[in-house]
Every structure is written in structure tokens, then in C-alpha cells.
Design an enzyme around this catalytic site. Structure first.
Site, short mmCIF file in Angstrom:
data_model
loop_
_atom_site.label_atom_id
_atom_site.label_comp_id
_atom_site.label_asym_id
_atom_site.label_seq_id
_atom_site.Cartn_x
_atom_site.Cartn_y
_atom_site.Cartn_z
CG HIS A 101 -81.93 4.79 16.25
ND1 HIS A 101 -82.38 5.58 17.29
CD2 HIS A 101 -83.04 4.45 15.55
CE1 HIS A 101 -83.70 5.71 17.21
NE2 HIS A 101 -84.13 5.04 16.15
CD GLU B 107 -86.81 7.39 16.53
OE1 GLU B 107 -86.76 6.49 15.65
OE2 GLU B 107 -86.62 7.16 17.73
CD GLU C 151 -86.17 -0.87 20.37
OE1 GLU C 151 -86.92 0.03 20.00
OE2 GLU C 151 -85.09 -0.68 20.95
CG HIS D 127 -86.66 5.08 11.70
ND1 HIS D 127 -87.16 3.81 11.96
CD2 HIS D 127 -86.03 5.45 12.84
CE1 HIS D 127 -86.85 3.47 13.20
NE2 HIS D 127 -86.15 4.44 13.76
CD GLN E 251 -84.96 1.76 16.88
OE1 GLN E 251 -85.32 2.50 15.98
NE2 GLN E 251 -85.20 1.99 18.15
#
Ligand code: V0V
Ligand code: CO
Length: 143
Positions: free
Chosen positions: A7, A134, A43, A84, A60
Site C-alpha cells: 500500500h 513499512e 483508516e 509512507h 491506505q
């Protein structure tokens, strides 16, 4: 092995308004939504495509749930935008250990719970050319 873009995390002040922008502009629908109290976010996951490793890629959308959360702090400094990127792997523990051994700071000793029951960890943006990164092992179909 990292096998997909799982994502892209996008920080926003108003999740409902942002969900509506992605729906009205691109036709993307909410696949899943949840609150993650530990991470301090509400989210919405918008599924964009399935991937060749049996997973999928999402946007996301993230709204902070409290003022001391990482996303609230980031929004106060930067405003809305890309927060991110997340790579998918069948083995977040192994990949995080390999990346740590290369001298990149992994933020958690043990992966924590992410979206849809996934296991996640983060790499420090200052060790990744300014990109908060991530690593994700999704709950379904991985070991
Ligand atoms: C901070 N920095 C960033 C950044 N956040 N750079 C790029 N992208 C970001 N998102 C920079 C910031 O500009 C500073 O640089 C420096 O890092 C230190 O930042 P800070 O504002 O002092 O903040 P810290 O150090 O308190 O926290 C930064 C870290 C924190 C990365 C450690 O945000 C963190 O732990 N993030 C991981 C957790 C997270 O983000 N959760 C929300 C998503 P200068 O100004 O010194 O040059 S939750 C999620 O994705 C879930 C649940 C999921 O996927 O399932
Ligand atoms: Co994320």
C-alpha cells in the site's frame, strides 16, 4: 522477499472527505476500514489491484485519532500527502532482520498488528532517503 507494493499510506485531516474524493474522482471504493488505537489512526483501505504473489495493492487513507499520534504530528508539519510506502512479504520477521543487518533502523523489535490483521514494521525514514517505509505480512495466505 518483498514481492509487491502492499500500500501507499496517505495522511489526511478528514477521512470521510478524502474517501469521497477517491470515489468521485477515480471510482475507488472502500475495501476495508478500521481504527488502530495503537497506531493512533482511523483508516480506509482502497483496493487497487491484485498482485502476482497472491496479495493485493491498496491505497491506505489515514486520519489521526489523537493529537500525539505519529500521523497527527506529521500532518501538523507537512499538511496532507503521501506519508509512507509499504512493501508486502510472506516473512516480515525475516526481511526485517535482513534489512536491520544492513544497518537500516527497524523501528520495532517485533512486528505489530496492522490493517486487516496483518503484521507490520517500519524502517526509519532517515535511513531510507526520506521515505518512511513499512513491511507487511498480510493475515491471509502467508506464513
Ligand atoms: C517523520 N519524518 C518523516 C516522516 N515522519 N520523513 C518522511 N516520512 C515520514 N512519514 C522525519 C521528520 O521530518 C524528521 O526529520 C524526522 O523524521 C523525525 O521526525 P519527528 O517529526 O521528530 O518524529 P518522530 O521521530 O517522533 O517519529 C518519526 C517516526 C514515527 C518515523 C519514528 O513517525 C514512527 O514511528 N512511524 C511509524 C509508525 C507510523 O507512522 N504509524 C502510522 C501509520 P527532520 O525534520 O529532523 O529532518 S499506521 C499503518 O501504516 C498501519 C496501521 C498499516 O499499514 O496497517
Ligand atoms: Co501502512
Amino acid at each position: 522477499m518483498l514481492t509487491r507494493i502492499d500500500h501507499i499510506g496517505i495522511a489526511c485531516f478528514d477521512l470521510d472527505r478524502t474517501v469521497e474524493f477517491y470515489r468521485a474522482t477515480y471510482g475507488f471504493e472502500v475495501f476495508h476500514s478500521e481504527v488502530n488505537e495503537e497506531q493512533g489512526v482511523r483508516e480506509a483501505m482502497l483496493k487497487i489491484n491484485d498482485t502476482g504473489d497472491g496479495g493485493a495493492s491498496y491505497l491506505q487513507l489515514l486520519e489521526p485519532t489523537r493529537e500525539d499520534s505519529t500521523v497527527a504530528k506529521w500532518l501538523a508539519k507537512n499538511g496532507e500527502g503521501v506519508h509512507h510506502i509499504a512493501f508486502g512479504t510472506a516473512d516480515v520477521d525475516g526481511d526485517a532482520a535482513d534489512i536491520r543487518a544492513k544497518g537500516v533502523r527497524v523501528l520495532y523489535d517485533e512486528p505489530r498488528i496492522g490493517s486487516m490483521g496483518s503484521r507490520i514494521t517500519f524502517l526509519h525514514p532517515k535511513d531510507c532517503g526520506g521515505v518512511l517505509t513499512e513491511l507487511v505480512t498480510s493475515a491471509a495466505a502467508e506464513h
